[in-house]
Structures are given as structure tokens and as C-alpha cells.
Design an enzyme around this catalytic site. Sequence first.
Site, short mmCIF file in Angstrom:
data_model
loop_
_atom_site.label_atom_id
_atom_site.label_comp_id
_atom_site.label_asym_id
_atom_site.label_seq_id
_atom_site.Cartn_x
_atom_site.Cartn_y
_atom_site.Cartn_z
N GLU A 255 0.83 -1.21 0.00
CA GLU A 255 0.00 0.00 0.00
C GLU A 255 0.87 1.26 0.00
OE1 GLU A 255 -2.43 0.54 3.49
OE2 GLU A 255 -3.94 1.71 2.40
N LYS B 85 -10.05 2.34 -2.62
CA LYS B 85 -10.25 1.77 -1.28
C LYS B 85 -11.62 2.15 -0.73
CE LYS B 85 -7.64 1.45 3.11
NZ LYS B 85 -6.33 1.80 3.72
N CYS C 114 -5.82 -2.95 2.26
CA CYS C 114 -5.60 -2.82 3.71
C CYS C 114 -6.86 -2.96 4.57
CB CYS C 114 -4.86 -1.52 3.99
SG CYS C 114 -3.97 -1.58 5.58
#
Lengths: 307, 307
Positions: free
Chosen positions: A46, A118, A155
Site C-alpha cells: 500500500e 479503497k 488494507c
Amino acid sequence: MRKRPALNVALIQESFKGSKDKTIRVTKEKIAKASKKGAKLVVLQELHQSEYFCQCEDTKYFDYASSFEDDIRYWSEVAKEYEVVLVTSLFEQRAIGLYHNTAVIFDSDGSIAGKYRKMHIPDDPGFYEKFYFTEGDLGFEPVDTSVGRLGVLICWDQWYPEAARVMALKGAEILIYPTAIGYLESPKDRRDELCEKENSPKERKKMLDAWIGVQRGHAIANGIPLLSVNRVGFEADKSGQIGGINFWGHSFALGSQGELLAMANEVEEVLYLTLDLDTLLEVRKIWPFLRDRRIDSYGELLLRYAK
Amino acid sequence: MRKRPALNVALIQESFKGSKDKTIRVTKEKIAKASKKGAKLVVLQELHQSEYFCQCEDTKYFDYASSFEDDIRYWSEVAKEYEVVLVTSLFEQRAIGLYHNTAVIFDSDGSIAGKYRKMHIPDDPGFYEKFYFTEGDLGFEPVDTSVGRLGVLICWDQWYPEAARVMALKGAEILIYPTAIGYLESPKDRRDELCEKENSPKERKKMLDAWIGVQRGHAIANGIPLLSVNRVGFEADKSGQIGGINFWGHSFALGSQGELLAMANEVEEVLYLTLDLDTLLEVRKIWPFLRDRRIDSYGELLLRYAK
């Protein structure tokens, strides 16, 4: 149906090198080497171009996102030069005042195979991502590439079974998580209770095990292999509010029954492995979880809370 | 808020004793002993009154369900006598030709706290449950008892993150799975390829690990402790179609970060443990997964497949 050849994968787990220029140069060298060793799919961690700047809230870091289009061109060239499908994790300026944490997936000819913004954004001490990133609005869409249909998530998404399930329901063949997770350190000049508690060896092990465990759950529940690539090394908090983060590495790969295929240590490391996707997905014939879902009774999943 | 005292739990992992009478008598003795040792919550395994009759399809076994009301009275008396909250797993005749795999949860005064009808029904070689059980129609409803709000699910449900999530969203404080899972054995007179493959030590370990792993995922993703109680011992398939099932035991308890609190072996065993529910649920303040769910983007969870 003719089987596809096994897929050679490289997961690049790195530390930040002090500057963007140096960091992306080293990453490019690692991709070159991985390509030479036969990797056809390369996954980066990331926000791999920079330090993990979300340790504090500072508007100056929005400048990092202004190069988004240049960054895309750069990694497109890298993917093309080394003929790899490349999963990157970039800071996207969509407009001034509107930013995303965005994975751009390149096919091996350098074309953009797809993007993922995300969807789940954390906000915890040392991880102030809600300040920087607007929640994604592209949904959970797998990306078709020359090596398969990739379910790329990022994540914090890894804690959400919903995200993994939707990707699987849309035909993803691998779940892929670029990530940046680690242990909080106490500031040097004072003891921070939360950090101290979290830093006992027992608590550290519990956190690491939970991080692996929740992702293993997604692999098993969906009968799907999974790749998770984490940042590694210590990064100071320049604001001095916390004592910095020790990113814990431990990037890993799981098979479609959750079995561990490979795991890195807590150092810089490129993890190589081979996935036989067609065989891995066969497990769903023996464990047919998708067959028996009670879609008539899942309506409450769309509620914030159901009590 | 004043904290509740820690909860003493007993998980009773048993083998079938050859007859219902003998089996329920032994179970009752174990409950008596558990009560004496201070247990306030006792969980029994799936279909604990009988052999696991779903190894073959035979209408004669429907007779087992005709005593459902008597069974309820029996276990109600047991719960009352020993003052325990008791999670049972019974075969329910709702009408002739309409049967459910039903958990009845009794409070410590013998009253029925609630019922749960198994929602996900498997159908695999040796586990022909779709022949016997109609899918539950009571939804995923936790049950309020004097020891807490219990999210009771049954066996095949344990592979479904959706079931665990809905229970958590409805305020369940523990997930509880009575279950009956084991290794298929090949028939003595012939080699069955599926059985042989599944019976290699490596495959057995992979299956057991996946069974634990998927449930660990639910505990972590929902920040909730979890109890899973499995049958143990060999039971022959009276039809001779398969070689029987070796139920693998390994009942276990997890904390709300998925950490292992206790685990049984592959023998008859009563697993004792203590849960501090109020403290366990505190982990959600540090890992606030419920805060960030993207309920605007989960609609595809209600589809059979989304491709």
C-alpha cells in the site's frame, strides 16, 4: 476445458527509502529481477511510492497525490518493459480537495486493466486515513487481466468479509491486498498507554495472528487463493504525536482452503510463489459454500446495526 | 456500567452411546458434573441425542423427530435441575413431512429462551441433510438469556460469514456452533477416491485447519468470542454406501480477536473455560470494524452470483 499454466507471482515487501525517487527506483529494480525470475504477476504494498504519511494530519501531504497521472505513466512503462501484470497502490488526486487511496492494475502490455478505490477507510491513532482519503465509489469490481480475474482490495478492506464475498460473487479468482499495518510505538518522551499495551509480545502476536486470521477466513469462506503484501520497517511520525510505526511485514499467500503457501519475515523481502488457479478453485466442488447461501435472509447485512 | 461477573462455560464433546436412552443419560450426568463445577452455560453438540443419521437417506429416521416436544420437556427439566443455560440441538418435527435441525436454548429456570432453525443445509456424500431438514425460517436471531445474548448457529452455518455478521449486528455477545463434522472413511470392500484423497494426513490437517480458520475469521471480523462444539468418535454408515464418519472432535473456544482460549482433543471431553464478556467486547473500541462498513455498497451480497 484446457487448464491454464501455473501462475508465477512475486510479492514485493519493502521499506521506505527516504525519498520517492529512490523508493520507486529500488522497486523498479525488484520488478526487473522478479520478471527475470519468471514472475507474471507482481504485487506492491500500500502507498509504495512514499512513506506512510497518514501517521499525522497535514495538508502538505495532499501534494503527493498531484502526480497521480504521471505515476500511472511511470508504472505503466514498468509493467510493459518487464511484461508483468502489476498491482500498484497510489495516492489519487481526483480534484483538489478530493483524494482516494487507489490501486491501479496494469496488464503486461502496460495498459490499465482496472482501478480500485479503497472502500473501507480507517481512522485510528497513527492511521488517520479519513483525513486523506474519500471512500471509494467504484464498488467491489474485480479486474480482468491476462493472468486472471483479480479481486484487488486495500488494507482496511481486509477486515471485511463483505468485500471479499462480493469480489468472489463477481468471479474474482484471487483476492489481493496491498496493505500497510504495523505496531504503534510510544513517543520517546512519554509513555502512551495504548501503545504500551499493544507492544507486549503477547499483544503483538495476537494482532499479527488476527490480521492473518481474518484474511484466512475470507480465503476459506470463498474457496479462493489470497495474496497480502505489507510494508515493512520503522517509520517515524514527523509530528511527534506518536512514536512512529513498525510495519510488521509478514506478507503472505494462502490457498483456497486457507492453507499457508508462503510467508515473509519482518525484513525486506520478495516472496515468490506459484499459483495453479484452475486447480485451486476446484475445492469449491467439494466445499460448495456458494451453493447454499441464504440470500433471502441476508437483508440485514445492508443495515448499520440491526438491533 | 457495572461489569458482569465472568461466565463459566462447559462444552460437552461426546460420542454416540448406541441408543438415545443411554446417550442422553450420560449427557445429563455430564451436565450435572459441569454444574457442580460452576458452569452457567453448557453447550451440546449437533443432534446430540442420536447417531448422526444423515450418512444415508432413509425415511425411518424421521421417526426420531416425532419426540421433539418430549425432548424439549426433558432438556428443560435438566436445565432447571442443574441451573444452567443449556444449548441443545434437536430434530424437530414441525409437521409430518416437514422437519428442521433446531437448536433449543433453555434458560437456567428451564424456560425456553429461544429457538434457532439451521439456516444453511449441507448436502455432501455422507452428509445428506437436505433430505432431512428444511431450511430454517426463523432468520438469524440471537437469544437473550440470563448469561448474555447468544448467537446460536449450527454446523454448516459456520462456513458463512453472513450468518455470523447478522448475529453480531443484532447484538449477539457470543457466537455458538453445535456441530458434527469429521473425516469420511472409505467402504471396507472398495476404495473410494474422494475418501482416500481426503484421508491423507495432509488433507485431514488442511480440513481441520480450515474448519477452525473460517470460524476464527468470524470472531475477528465481528470482535466477538466464539464457541464450537463438535461430535467425536467413529459412526458406521448403516447403509454401507460409505465407510462411516470419524467425527474429529476438537471443540474449541476463541476470544474476540480470534485467539484460542481452549481446544479439546479427538476424544470424549468436557471443555471448561471462563469468558469475561464485557472485557472481550471492548476490543471493538480498538478495532472498530462495525464503524466503517460500506452498507451502501453491499447490495450484491443479496444476489446468488453477481457476474
